[in-house]
Design a protein around this motif. Structure first.
Motif, PDB file in Angstrom:
ATOM      1  N   VAL A 182       0.670  -3.112   3.636  1.00 43.23           N
ATOM      2  CA  VAL A 182      -0.590  -2.377   3.440  1.00 43.23           C
ATOM      3  C   VAL A 182      -0.431  -0.929   3.938  1.00 43.23           C
ATOM      4  O   VAL A 182      -0.822   0.028   3.262  1.00 43.23           O
ATOM      5  CB  VAL A 182      -1.754  -3.094   4.173  1.00 43.23           C
ATOM      6  CG1 VAL A 182      -2.991  -2.223   4.233  1.00 43.23           C
ATOM      7  CG2 VAL A 182      -2.057  -4.420   3.483  1.00 43.23           C
ATOM      8  N   LEU A 183       0.146  -0.778   5.115  1.00 42.95           N
ATOM      9  CA  LEU A 183       0.311   0.573   5.687  1.00 42.95           C
ATOM     10  C   LEU A 183       1.226   1.421   4.807  1.00 42.95           C
ATOM     11  O   LEU A 183       0.937   2.598   4.539  1.00 42.95           O
ATOM     12  CB  LEU A 183       0.892   0.487   7.105  1.00 42.95           C
ATOM     13  CG  LEU A 183       0.062  -0.258   8.154  1.00 42.95           C
ATOM     14  CD1 LEU A 183       0.814  -0.306   9.483  1.00 42.95           C
ATOM     15  CD2 LEU A 183      -1.307   0.377   8.344  1.00 42.95           C
ATOM     16  N   GLU A 215      -0.254   2.763   1.490  1.00 46.85           N
ATOM     17  CA  GLU A 215      -1.019   4.010   1.674  1.00 46.85           C
ATOM     18  C   GLU A 215      -0.073   5.179   1.931  1.00 46.85           C
ATOM     19  O   GLU A 215      -0.265   6.284   1.407  1.00 46.85           O
ATOM     20  CB  GLU A 215      -2.031   3.863   2.823  1.00 46.85           C
ATOM     21  CG  GLU A 215      -2.863   5.138   2.962  1.00 46.85           C
ATOM     22  CD  GLU A 215      -3.849   5.112   4.124  1.00 46.85           C
ATOM     23  OE1 GLU A 215      -4.221   4.023   4.596  1.00 46.85           O
ATOM     24  OE2 GLU A 215      -4.244   6.223   4.552  1.00 46.85           O
ATOM     25  N   PHE A 216       0.967   4.926   2.724  1.00 47.66           N
ATOM     26  CA  PHE A 216       1.967   5.963   3.017  1.00 47.66           C
ATOM     27  C   PHE A 216       2.544   6.521   1.709  1.00 47.66           C
ATOM     28  O   PHE A 216       2.658   7.732   1.527  1.00 47.66           O
ATOM     29  CB  PHE A 216       3.064   5.315   3.877  1.00 47.66           C
ATOM     30  CG  PHE A 216       4.254   6.176   4.180  1.00 47.66           C
ATOM     31  CD1 PHE A 216       4.134   7.311   4.963  1.00 47.66           C
ATOM     32  CD2 PHE A 216       5.523   5.827   3.713  1.00 47.66           C
ATOM     33  CE1 PHE A 216       5.251   8.088   5.266  1.00 47.66           C
ATOM     34  CE2 PHE A 216       6.637   6.587   4.009  1.00 47.66           C
ATOM     35  CZ  PHE A 216       6.495   7.733   4.784  1.00 47.66           C
ATOM     36  N   ALA A 217       2.880   5.613   0.780  1.00 43.24           N
ATOM     37  CA  ALA A 217       3.468   6.050  -0.495  1.00 43.24           C
ATOM     38  C   ALA A 217       2.466   6.875  -1.305  1.00 43.24           C
ATOM     39  O   ALA A 217       2.847   7.873  -1.926  1.00 43.24           O
ATOM     40  CB  ALA A 217       3.946   4.836  -1.291  1.00 43.24           C
ATOM     41  N   ALA A 257       6.382   1.811  10.545  1.00 43.60           N
ATOM     42  CA  ALA A 257       5.428   1.879   9.431  1.00 43.60           C
ATOM     43  C   ALA A 257       4.123   2.538   9.863  1.00 43.60           C
ATOM     44  O   ALA A 257       3.580   3.410   9.168  1.00 43.60           O
ATOM     45  CB  ALA A 257       5.161   0.474   8.902  1.00 43.60           C
ATOM     46  N   SER A 258       3.627   2.128  11.009  1.00 42.95           N
ATOM     47  CA  SER A 258       2.353   2.670  11.492  1.00 42.95           C
ATOM     48  C   SER A 258       2.482   4.169  11.790  1.00 42.95           C
ATOM     49  O   SER A 258       1.617   4.968  11.410  1.00 42.95           O
ATOM     50  CB  SER A 258       1.966   1.882  12.747  1.00 42.95           C
ATOM     51  OG  SER A 258       1.071   2.577  13.530  1.00 42.95           O
ATOM     52  N   GLY A 285       1.284   4.258  16.657  1.00 41.45           N
ATOM     53  CA  GLY A 285       1.532   5.177  15.543  1.00 41.45           C
ATOM     54  C   GLY A 285       0.582   6.361  15.569  1.00 41.45           C
ATOM     55  O   GLY A 285       0.978   7.505  15.346  1.00 41.45           O
ATOM     56  N   GLU A 286      -0.653   6.075  15.881  1.00 38.95           N
ATOM     57  CA  GLU A 286      -1.669   7.139  15.892  1.00 38.95           C
ATOM     58  C   GLU A 286      -1.368   8.186  16.972  1.00 38.95           C
ATOM     59  O   GLU A 286      -1.371   9.394  16.706  1.00 38.95           O
ATOM     60  CB  GLU A 286      -3.016   6.456  16.154  1.00 38.95           C
ATOM     61  CG  GLU A 286      -4.217   7.325  15.956  1.00 38.95           C
ATOM     62  CD  GLU A 286      -5.497   6.537  16.286  1.00 38.95           C
ATOM     63  OE1 GLU A 286      -5.637   5.361  15.851  1.00 38.95           O
ATOM     64  OE2 GLU A 286      -6.352   7.112  16.989  1.00 38.95           O
ATOM     65  N   LEU A 287      -1.081   7.719  18.184  1.00 43.26           N
ATOM     66  CA  LEU A 287      -0.861   8.664  19.291  1.00 43.26           C
ATOM     67  C   LEU A 287       0.461   9.420  19.119  1.00 43.26           C
ATOM     68  O   LEU A 287       0.538  10.627  19.397  1.00 43.26           O
ATOM     69  CB  LEU A 287      -0.882   7.928  20.633  1.00 43.26           C
ATOM     70  CG  LEU A 287      -2.227   7.268  20.988  1.00 43.26           C
ATOM     71  CD1 LEU A 287      -2.113   6.515  22.304  1.00 43.26           C
ATOM     72  CD2 LEU A 287      -3.353   8.290  21.053  1.00 43.26           C
TER      73      LEU A 287
END
Ligand SMILES: Cc1cc2nc3c(=O)[nH]c(=O)nc-3n(C[C@H](O)[C@H](O)[C@H](O)COP(=O)(O)OP(=O)(O)OC[C@H]3O[C@@H](n4cnc5c(N)ncnc54)[C@H](O)[C@@H]3O)c2cc1C
Length: 374
Positions: free
Chosen positions: A160-161, A164-166, A20-21, A349-351
């Protein structure tokens, strides 16, 4: 979203925190992302995690640094959702058994030496620092209180993640059945599922939790695995008054968003029965013993009524450190497999998204590449 990377198609396999992240971060960078998962969201480890956000005790300097950055990302999230009942920073309290295994003094000295916020408390000092603990259960060597630690309810965070993704146009495919990475011309080219779906992609991220070592073995890559079968018990709501995450010799306990507690213990893993067909059996006596251990560390020793429990694999690489990033042998194929995936969830997820979209390999991941097992 109009960005230079908007033509990159990425499939993320896995509906846990790492999937998800990563999916959200990829979408934020402008990739066209589909998250594909076998069952529902949070159906595996992320749905039955203690999810203590911490970098307590002993580990490599590189792993400690990455975990601290991971906690920093949760701090940023907590500032964005200050009233969220699913993310709390009320500290962690740890004590050890009253025997030769007690390393509290050593752990405290180590934590102080690396600047990890820690206070060594005598049992009688604990009530003034954090509520809800039966101080009689704390051993004479004392307890470490780490005020910077917290916990997260991963299923809430995943929702929550992915909301926002959607909104960024990300697609979510649940109940897909088992997904397999398709290789064409030596590179990851898409994903097919046992439910009969096929997706083409320029890159695939396998964030399939405990299934990662088996999945990469299909392409000849070895990730040594030490995944245990773990058990997490959830109580019915109770008036425990507990705020910190407790890590004690016989049980770890944390509050939940709805006024209950969840708890687990390493010893209970040994009591889970594994059947030949891949299913697990949890004995009623194990659940009851865990509930008694949890009651024994809570102020007033409340009667704990069990609501439910979750049992299954807890992803753990054999060397204890994360396995993150590209498989050198298969262009376009990326993995995320880590212990402490709650603490590591946001930063991972960010990296990984930056690596997949921009080819930017963070120096923070240098020690954690899959190639170290080659
Ligand atoms: C009891 C317990 C206590 C824990 N305590 C802590 C803690 O205190 N602090 C901490 O930081 N971490 C803790 N963890 C670890 C943390 O919860 C996990 O590292 C994290 O949840 C793993 O997330 P994940 O996304 O990698 O995997 P998972 O949440 O397991 O998700 C994997 C997903 O992939 C899907 N999948 C698997 N194979 C396939 C396939 N072939 N095709 C399609 N989909 C597939 C699954 O269905 C699932 O949705 C704990 C875990 C457990 C179980």
């Amino acid at each position: 979203m109009n960005s230079p990377s908007s033509s990159l198609r990425v499939i993320v396999i896995g509906g846990g925190i790492l999937g998800a992240s990563s999916a959200l971060q990829l979408a934020r960078l402008g990739a066209r992302v589909t998250l594909v998962t076998e069952g529902g969201l949070s159906s595996e480890a992320s749905g039955r995690s203690l999810a203590w956000l911490n970098s307590a005790r002993f580990r490599s300097a590189e792993y400690h640094k990455l975990r601290m950055i991971g906690i920093d990302r949760y701090r940023t999230l907590a500032a964005r959702y200050p009233a969220a009942p699913w993310l709390r920073f009320d500290g962690g309290l740890t004590w050890d058994a009253d025997d030769n295994s007690n390393r509290i003094a050593e752990a405290f000295a180590h934590e102080q030496s690396i600047g990890y916020d820690a206070r060594l408390l005598a049992p009688e000092q604990v009530a003034a620092v954090t509520p809800g603990v039966d101080v009689r259960a704390i051993t004479r060597q004392g307890a470490i209180f780490n005020p910077g630690e917290g916990w997260v309810d991963l299923p809430s965070l995943i929702r929550v993640l992915l909301d926002e993704f959607a909104t960024l146009g990300g697609e979510i495919v649940t109940q897909a059945g088992r997904a397999t990475v398709e290789i064409k011309g030596g590179r990851a080219a898409g994903v097919s599922t046992t439910s009969g779906k096929r997706f083409e992609a320029d890159a695939v991220l396998v964030a399939a939790g405990a299934a990662v070592p088996r999945m990469v073995s299909d392409v000849g890559v070895r990730i040594p695995d030490a995944t245990p079968i773990s058990l997490l018990v959830r109580s019915k709501p109770l008036k425990a008054g507990l705020r910190a995450v407790l890590n004690t010799p016989r049980v770890a306990v944390r509050p939940t968003p709805d006024g209950a507690i969840v708890f687990d213990a390493a010893w209970s893993e040994d009591e889970v029965i594994r059947h030949a067909d891949g299913t697990y059996e949890v004995q009623e006596s194990t659940v009851q013993k865990l509930a008694e251990e949890a009651s024994a560390v809570l102020a007033g020793n409340p009667k704990i009524e069990v609501d439910s429990y979750g049992v299954g694999p807890k992803p753990v690489p054999q060397d204890g450190e994360p396995v993150l990033g590209a498989l050198d042998a298969v262009p376009g194929y990326f993995v995320a497999f880590t212990h402490s995936g709650a603490t590591m969830g946001l930063i991972t997820g960010e990296l990984l998204a930056r690596e997949i979209v921009a080819g930017e390999v963070s120096p923070l991941l240098a020690k954690f590449r899959p190639a170290r097992f080659a």
